[in-house]
Design a protein around this motif. Structure first.
Motif, short mmCIF file in Angstrom:
data_model
loop_
_atom_site.label_atom_id
_atom_site.label_comp_id
_atom_site.label_asym_id
_atom_site.label_seq_id
_atom_site.Cartn_x
_atom_site.Cartn_y
_atom_site.Cartn_z
N SER A 42 0.97 -1.35 0.03
CA SER A 42 0.09 0.16 0.12
C SER A 42 0.74 1.40 0.11
O SER A 42 0.57 2.16 -0.61
N GLY A 43 2.04 1.36 0.80
CA GLY A 43 3.00 2.33 0.70
C GLY A 43 3.51 2.53 -0.73
O GLY A 43 3.82 3.56 -1.34
N LEU A 44 3.81 1.55 -1.37
CA LEU A 44 4.17 1.81 -2.79
C LEU A 44 3.18 2.27 -3.60
O LEU A 44 3.25 3.17 -4.49
N TRP A 45 2.05 1.64 -3.39
CA TRP A 45 0.94 2.20 -4.25
C TRP A 45 0.71 3.83 -4.03
O TRP A 45 0.44 4.55 -4.96
N MET A 46 0.56 4.24 -2.94
CA MET A 46 0.47 5.48 -2.77
C MET A 46 1.59 6.40 -3.03
O MET A 46 1.41 7.37 -3.66
N ALA A 47 3.08 5.97 -2.96
CA ALA A 47 3.94 6.61 -3.54
C ALA A 47 3.97 6.68 -5.16
O ALA A 47 4.25 7.98 -5.49
N VAL A 48 3.41 5.84 -5.86
CA VAL A 48 3.14 6.01 -7.33
C VAL A 48 2.04 6.66 -7.75
O VAL A 48 2.19 7.85 -8.69
N PHE A 49 1.03 6.47 -7.16
CA PHE A 49 -0.42 7.25 -7.45
C PHE A 49 -0.81 8.42 -6.66
O PHE A 49 -1.72 8.93 -7.32
N TYR A 50 -0.47 8.71 -5.62
CA TYR A 50 -0.73 10.11 -4.84
C TYR A 50 -0.08 11.21 -5.59
O TYR A 50 1.31 10.94 -5.99
N ASP A 51 -0.52 12.04 -5.51
CA ASP A 51 0.28 13.48 -5.69
C ASP A 51 1.24 13.77 -4.73
O ASP A 51 1.24 13.41 -3.63
N LEU A 52 2.48 14.19 -5.38
CA LEU A 52 3.47 14.43 -4.44
C LEU A 52 3.11 15.58 -3.48
O LEU A 52 2.87 16.61 -3.93
N PRO A 53 3.42 15.26 -2.26
CA PRO A 53 3.17 16.57 -1.12
C PRO A 53 4.20 17.68 -1.29
O PRO A 53 5.26 17.30 -1.87
#
Length: 242
Positions: free
Chosen positions: A113-124
């Motif tokens: 899930s951390g990898l998924w968020m790193a790839v698909f979430y906008d960079l803060p």
């Protein structure tokens, strides 16, 4: 005549010492546990949407998976380093095995899930390409470590299993180390920028892995020394002093 004993027995001292490691690991994990719990409350309690949390409200499922999995993995995993819990009782399933059934999926869910968020979430803000690459590298390394630990235990290679699981756990609890190494920077220097944040985060991952590797190699040396001593003892002639 009753003999009074002064001080604790060696076994009692070893037992107390064995609990220092999980206590330290739980201490390291406290900060991300607290902030993760606050994030969960924010998402489930209908908090106001801000630019900081917009990406979590847009896609809440990955973070709602990641936070509980990471909390379980970091807190429950700390007790896997207690020698008495690892040994257990002969003929019974010990704590180490029972907890492992929970920890393995929790660790994989946390990493993936951390990898998924790193790839698909906008960079803060202050998260640049360097930190994104570091997240992908260490998230992949955590996943690979857990998988290799599973492969090792299926082959009954307990030494390799413990080593790979320790490496995966070291990466998994790095959020706490990242918070601890960032506090002096905020106090002495001030807010981080894109580069300094990436350096601090990366340094925490490397530090955790270095500490884990030190204990893995120390345990391997002790195991090898114990085997050599056992071999010498077994080779002595009958009646010889051991």
């Amino acid at each position: 005549m009753v003999t009074e004993t002064t001080g604790a027995t060696p076994a009692a001292k070893r037992s107390r010492t064995g609990w220092l490691v999980p206590a330290g690991l739980i201490f390291i994990s406290i900060i991300p546990v607290i902030f993760g719990s606050l994030r969960m409350a924010e998402l489930t309690g209908g908090a106001a949407v801000t630019p900081t949390n917009q990406r979590f409200f847009d896609s809440p499922i990955p973070v709602l998976i990641h936070i509980p999995a990471a909390i379980v993995y970091s807190l429950l995993g700390a007790f896997q380093f207690v020698p008495s819990l690892r040994r257990g009782m002969r003929g019974r399933r010990n704590w180490h095995r029972i907890a492992g059934v929970i920890l393995i999926p929790a660790g994989l869910l946390s990493a993936l899930s951390g990898l998924w968020m790193a790839v698909f979430y906008d960079l803060p803000k202050d998260d640049g390409v360097i930190l994104l690459v570091l997240r992908l590298v260490f998230g992949t390394a955590m996943t690979a470590s857990i998988v290799l630990g599973i492969v090792a235990i299926r082959r009954r290679n307990f030494v390799a299993h413990g080593a790979w699981m320790a490496r995966g756990y070291a990466i998994g609890i790095a959020a706490g180390t990242q918070a601890l190494v960032s506090i002096p920077w905020f106090v002495l220097v001030g807010p981080t920028n894109e580069l300094s944040r990436a350096i601090l985060m990366g340094a925490a991952w490397v530090l955790n892995l270095a500490v884990a590797e030190y204990f893995i190699r120390r345990r391997a040396r002790r195991s090898a020394s114990s085997r050599r001593l056992s071999g010498r003892s077994a080779a002595l002639p009958a009646g010889a002093s051991r």
